[in-house]
Enzyme design. Structure first.
Site, PDB file in Angstrom:
ATOM      1  N   ALA A   9       0.836  -1.190   0.000  1.00  0.00           N
ATOM      2  CA  ALA A   9       0.000   0.000   0.000  1.00  0.00           C
ATOM      3  C   ALA A   9       0.879   1.251   0.000  1.00  0.00           C
ATOM      4  O   ALA A   9       1.882   1.312   0.715  1.00  0.00           O
ATOM      5  CB  ALA A   9      -0.912  -0.004   1.226  1.00  0.00           C
ATOM      6  N   ALA A  32     -10.774   0.615 -14.124  1.00  0.00           N
ATOM      7  CA  ALA A  32     -10.865   0.757 -12.670  1.00  0.00           C
ATOM      8  C   ALA A  32     -11.771  -0.348 -12.138  1.00  0.00           C
ATOM      9  O   ALA A  32     -12.897  -0.506 -12.602  1.00  0.00           O
ATOM     10  CB  ALA A  32     -11.427   2.125 -12.318  1.00  0.00           C
ATOM     11  N   SER A  34     -12.557  -0.810  -8.808  1.00  0.00           N
ATOM     12  CA  SER A  34     -13.097  -0.567  -7.468  1.00  0.00           C
ATOM     13  C   SER A  34     -14.619  -0.576  -7.479  1.00  0.00           C
ATOM     14  O   SER A  34     -15.265  -0.210  -8.457  1.00  0.00           O
ATOM     15  CB  SER A  34     -12.582   0.763  -6.917  1.00  0.00           C
ATOM     16  OG  SER A  34     -13.036   1.828  -7.720  1.00  0.00           O
ATOM     17  N   HIS A  48      -8.313   9.813  -7.678  1.00  0.00           N
ATOM     18  CA  HIS A  48      -7.655   9.087  -8.778  1.00  0.00           C
ATOM     19  C   HIS A  48      -8.088   9.647 -10.126  1.00  0.00           C
ATOM     20  O   HIS A  48      -7.271   9.864 -11.017  1.00  0.00           O
ATOM     21  CB  HIS A  48      -7.970   7.589  -8.704  1.00  0.00           C
ATOM     22  CG  HIS A  48      -7.072   6.820  -7.803  1.00  0.00           C
ATOM     23  ND1 HIS A  48      -5.790   6.477  -8.152  1.00  0.00           N
ATOM     24  CD2 HIS A  48      -7.272   6.322  -6.565  1.00  0.00           C
ATOM     25  CE1 HIS A  48      -5.234   5.798  -7.160  1.00  0.00           C
ATOM     26  NE2 HIS A  48      -6.107   5.693  -6.185  1.00  0.00           N
TER      27      HIS A  48
END
Length: 193
Positions: A9, A32, A34, A48
């Site tokens: 991370a 992406a 997520s 982002h």
């Protein structure tokens, strides 16, 4: 060519992957993975997106939390001349793990998704690079709860399987990328090609 970028991370892996993508092609497709569950995640996604917009690089962002294999196959067949950046595989993995949570064979079902991804990546012949970002989760402590241990184990297996089929694998730590496959040691004592 398929490239895997891993690290912990805040290691700088996503920034490196974006720079690698921008260096290799005049335009990019950003996938992406997520899934927005709360306001903190919504803010991360917004930051982002803002960073990508301010880069001046022509990103075409696609959001796909589950059907990554299908999207990669479509892009491969389209013949588009663009680099494809997937960020990130561990979020994609956790989406599937949560989808199957509570089922007795959840790990097996998730690994079926992983194996489909491995097959898709190994068959990918797109006109631009395929760059995938993943988290290295095995360096931390053993999670105290079963779902966390399952996630850590599945992520480790996924990363190993994808590293096998990628031409390059980068480990990013403290913002410094190191290409691992060229340095890999084989039991016969030779370097891997």
């Amino acid at each position: 060519m398929a490239v895997l970028v891993t690290g912990g991370a805040r290691s700088g892996k996503s920034s490196f992957a974006e720079k690698l993508a921008m260096h290799g092609s005049e335009r990019g497709i950003y996938i992406a993975t997520s899934h927005i569950y709360d306001e903190e995640m919504r803010e991360r996604v917004r930051l982002h997106q803002q960073t990508r917009l301010s880069s001046g690089y022509p990103w075409d962002t696609r959001e796909e939390p589950f059907r990554l294999c299908e999207l990669l196959q479509q892009l491969d067949e389209s013949g588009e001349e663009a680099v494809v950046l997937v960020d990130c595989l561990t979020l994609w993995l956790s989406n599937w793990l949560l989808q199957y949570e509570g089922e007795q064979d959840a790990s097996t079902l998730v690994m079926k998704q992983v194996e489909q991804l491995v097959k898709t990546v190994s068959g990918y012949r797109g006109r631009g690079q395929l760059i995938m970002v993943t988290n290295e989760v095995g360096d931390g402590i053993v999670p105290e709860y079963p779902l966390g241990r399952s996630f850590r184990d599945l992520a480790g297996r996924m990363n190993q399987r994808l590293a096998e089929v990628c031409e390059q694998v980068f480990l990013v730590t403290v913002g410094i990328p190191i290409e691992l496959k060229s340095m890999a040691y084989r039991l016969d004592g030779s370097k891997q090609p």
